[in-house]
Motif scaffolding. Structure first.
Motif, mmCIF file in Angstrom:
data_model
loop_
_atom_site.group_PDB
_atom_site.id
_atom_site.type_symbol
_atom_site.label_atom_id
_atom_site.label_comp_id
_atom_site.label_asym_id
_atom_site.label_seq_id
_atom_site.Cartn_x
_atom_site.Cartn_y
_atom_site.Cartn_z
ATOM 1 N N ILE A 3 0.832 -1.208 0.000
ATOM 2 C CA ILE A 3 0.000 0.000 0.000
ATOM 3 C C ILE A 3 0.868 1.260 0.000
ATOM 4 C CG2 ILE A 3 -1.740 1.285 1.321
ATOM 5 C CD1 ILE A 3 -2.687 -1.483 2.377
ATOM 6 N N THR A 4 0.618 2.119 -0.978
ATOM 7 C CA THR A 4 1.363 3.380 -1.070
ATOM 8 C C THR A 4 0.461 4.583 -0.811
ATOM 9 O OG1 THR A 4 0.948 3.441 -3.440
ATOM 10 C CG2 THR A 4 3.042 2.498 -2.747
ATOM 11 N N LYS A 5 -0.836 4.368 -0.843
ATOM 12 C CA LYS A 5 -1.778 5.483 -0.707
ATOM 13 C C LYS A 5 -2.866 5.135 0.288
ATOM 14 C CE LYS A 5 -1.955 7.959 -5.045
ATOM 15 N NZ LYS A 5 -1.464 7.066 -6.107
ATOM 16 N N VAL A 6 -3.195 6.105 1.142
ATOM 17 C CA VAL A 6 -4.354 5.957 2.013
ATOM 18 C C VAL A 6 -5.253 7.152 1.746
ATOM 19 C CG1 VAL A 6 -5.169 5.791 4.399
ATOM 20 C CG2 VAL A 6 -3.005 4.726 3.752
ATOM 21 N N ARG A 7 -6.323 6.895 1.026
ATOM 22 C CA ARG A 7 -7.221 7.984 0.642
ATOM 23 C C ARG A 7 -8.258 8.226 1.716
ATOM 24 N NH1 ARG A 7 -6.623 8.594 -5.024
ATOM 25 N NH2 ARG A 7 -5.829 6.666 -5.927
ATOM 26 N N LYS A 8 -8.641 9.489 1.827
ATOM 27 C CA LYS A 8 -9.665 9.877 2.781
ATOM 28 C C LYS A 8 -10.990 9.171 2.462
ATOM 29 C CE LYS A 8 -11.258 14.009 5.013
ATOM 30 N NZ LYS A 8 -11.164 15.433 5.252
ATOM 31 N N LEU A 44 4.619 2.950 2.492
ATOM 32 C CA LEU A 44 3.905 4.228 2.597
ATOM 33 C C LEU A 44 4.868 5.370 2.826
ATOM 34 C CD1 LEU A 44 0.943 3.621 5.041
ATOM 35 C CD2 LEU A 44 0.800 4.753 2.822
ATOM 36 N N LYS A 45 4.596 6.490 2.182
ATOM 37 C CA LYS A 45 5.296 7.730 2.507
ATOM 38 C C LYS A 45 4.266 8.709 3.061
ATOM 39 C CE LYS A 45 9.004 7.120 -0.695
ATOM 40 N NZ LYS A 45 9.234 7.036 -2.116
ATOM 41 N N SER A 46 4.754 9.764 3.721
ATOM 42 C CA SER A 46 3.813 10.706 4.342
ATOM 43 C C SER A 46 2.844 11.281 3.324
ATOM 44 C CB SER A 46 4.568 11.831 5.035
ATOM 45 O OG SER A 46 5.148 11.300 6.201
ATOM 46 N N LEU A 47 3.360 11.598 2.132
ATOM 47 C CA LEU A 47 2.488 12.176 1.110
ATOM 48 C C LEU A 47 1.417 11.191 0.657
ATOM 49 C CD1 LEU A 47 5.013 14.169 -1.104
ATOM 50 C CD2 LEU A 47 3.226 15.092 0.398
ATOM 51 N N GLY A 48 1.675 9.907 0.889
ATOM 52 C CA GLY A 48 0.699 8.893 0.507
ATOM 53 C C GLY A 48 -0.533 8.874 1.401
ATOM 54 N N ILE A 49 -0.391 9.418 2.606
ATOM 55 C CA ILE A 49 -1.539 9.448 3.516
ATOM 56 C C ILE A 49 -2.218 10.803 3.366
ATOM 57 C CG2 ILE A 49 -2.305 9.286 5.903
ATOM 58 C CD1 ILE A 49 0.100 7.598 6.520
ATOM 59 N N GLU A 50 -3.413 10.767 2.803
ATOM 60 C CA GLU A 50 -4.109 12.028 2.554
ATOM 61 C C GLU A 50 -4.393 12.739 3.893
ATOM 62 O OE1 GLU A 50 -7.980 13.279 -0.073
ATOM 63 O OE2 GLU A 50 -7.188 11.272 -0.341
ATOM 64 N N ASN A 51 -4.213 14.040 3.916
ATOM 65 C CA ASN A 51 -4.465 14.801 5.140
ATOM 66 C C ASN A 51 -5.871 14.539 5.660
ATOM 67 O OD1 ASN A 51 -2.081 15.985 5.661
ATOM 68 N ND2 ASN A 51 -2.642 18.033 4.940
#
Ligand SMILES: *[C@@H]1O[C@H](CO)[C@@H](O)[C@H](O)[C@H]1NC(C)=O
Ligand SMILES: *[C@@H]1O[C@H](CO)[C@@H](O)[C@H](O)[C@H]1NC(C)=O
Ligand SMILES: *[C@@H]1O[C@H](CO)[C@@H](O)[C@H](O)[C@H]1NC(C)=O
Ligand SMILES: *[C@@H]1O[C@H](CO)[C@@H](O)[C@H](O)[C@H]1NC(C)=O
Length: 365
Positions: free
Chosen positions: A168-173, A192-199
């Motif tokens: 997993i590289t993205k965690v969308r809201k 995961l990178k920080s940018l991958g986790i949506e604010n």
């Protein structure tokens, strides 16, 4: 692997008396409680050889074991989800197979399913809405697969999602939108990178209590964490700073795990923003001093600071000024493996601690 899952499940179960496990199904009975103990449950399943099986209702899938609405299909080398699962199934265990894809209709009749275990397969694709028919699903275990993203349209009843060791590289809201029953999220060991986790990805889940995102490549604490959080485990990442803003409003946070990062700064106010913190793990980082705010903190018990770059410890770093203040709370403070030598620390530094053995200063040999 199975032992791990069972352990995880057991961790949530409480029972009054001693329990002796005789078979996997005893454990399931325990987990499902009254629901599984109905006298009629056994009659729901008929052996595939029985005459008129298809007239009489659902059959246990070939080679699976079915008992008390639990369908056990683990370790069978399955490459897809079996067809025609009994519609009253409450727990479906498909771990340790070779399933590569979850298709739209795979779970279409399982309106009573509480727990779905898909751990340790080869799943890289989940059709949109494949989990939507599971209107009672509470626990979804997807760990050890090859998912690049979390599935969308998960059931609103979901309480626990475990998806560690995926891709997993993205965690969308949008993934967590409306999942108001969520309590536990585990996303460790993903690229995961920080940018991958949506604010604000975790914002709005009012019951969310536990997040673990360990051993990934995030460089900061995720923003917009919900105030209900009691445990945040972010060990083994690439975080360089504890910024007070991302901890703001976490009034229920009791455990904060940040060991094995690359933290050199803890913002003033971080501890003030987490007034009920009991455990702070900052060992194996790059800290130059003891974080501010410990002396004023009311509930802190455990502070791990070993394996950092702390070269001096001040007499007011842990305890409020003066000699008459006692803080009964400290139960574990570690400072070993820092450049500061224990004989350089004033004994008065620990004047407010009742339990001397709680302090680990040097590597006494
Ligand atoms: C983090 O990044 C490094 C370097 O890009 C990579 O080798 C490593 O596998 C990544 N970690 C995870 C958990 O993906
Ligand atoms: C840790 O952070 C420092 C900057 O504070 C950086 O120079 C260094 O490369 C980082 N180390 C690792 C292992 O990421
Ligand atoms: C943090 O607090 C300490 C002690 O109260 C103070 O000496 C220091 O200047 C503060 N740092 C910042 C960046 O406000
Ligand atoms: C530890 O801190 C000193 C300054 O106190 C600094 O010179 C040194 O580079 C730091 N070591 C590491 C590994 O960051």
């Amino acid at each position: 692997m199975k032992a791990t899952i069972i352990f995880l499940l057991l961790a949530q179960v409480s029972w009054a008396g001693p329990f002796q496990q005789r078979s996997i199904f005893d454990f399931y009975d325990l987990m499902l409680g009254d629901e599984a103990s109905g006298a009629d449950s056994d009659d729901h399943y008929r052996s595939p050889d029985a005459p008129d099986a298809d007239v009489l209702g659902p059959v246990c899938p070939f080679r699976c074991q079915c008992h008390l609405r639990v369908v056990q299909c683990s370790d069978l080398g399955l490459d897809k989800v079996p067809k025609d699962l009994p519609p009253d199934t409450t727990l479906l265990d498909l771990q340790n197979n070779k399933i590569t894809e979850i298709k739209g209709g795979d779970f279409k009749n399982l309106k009573n399913l509480h727990t779905l275990i898909l751990v340790n397969n080869e799943i890289s694709k989940i059709d949109a809405g494949a989990f939507a028919p599971l209107v009672k699903l509470e626990r979804l275990y997807l760990s050890k697969n090859q998912l690049k993203e979390l599935p969308e349209k998960m059931p609103k009843t979901l309480q626990e999602l475990r998806a560690h060791e995926n891709q997993i590289t993205k965690v969308r809201k949008s993934v967590f939108n409306g999942l108001n029953e969520m309590i536990v999220i585990e996303l460790g060991t993903n690229p995961l990178k920080s940018l991958g986790i949506e604010n604000g990805a975790f914002q709005g889940m009012k019951k969310l209590s536990y997040i673990r995102i360990a051993d990934t490549n995030i460089t900061s604490i995720p923003q917009g964490l919900p105030p209900s959080l009691t445990e945040l485990h972010l060990d083994g990442n690439k975080i360089t700073r504890v910024d007070a803003a991302s901890l703001k409003g976490l009034n229920n946070l009791a455990k904060l795990g940040l060991s094995f990062n690359n933290i050199s700064t803890v913002d003033n106010g971080s501890l003030a923003n987490t007034p009920h913190l009991r455990e702070l793990h900052l060992n194996n980082n790059n800290l130059l001093k003891v974080p501010g705010g410990l002396a004023e903190h009311k509930y802190i018990q455990v502070v791990y600071l070993h394996n950092n770059n702390i070269s001096a410890v001040g007499t007011n770093d842990f305890c409020p000024p003066g000699f008459n203040t006692k803080k009964a709370s400290y139960s574990g403070v570690s400072l070993f493996s820092n450049p500061v030598q224990y004989w350089e620390i004033q004994p008065a530094t620990f004047r407010c601690m009742y339990v001397r053995s709680a302090i680990q200063l040097g590597n006494y040999k």
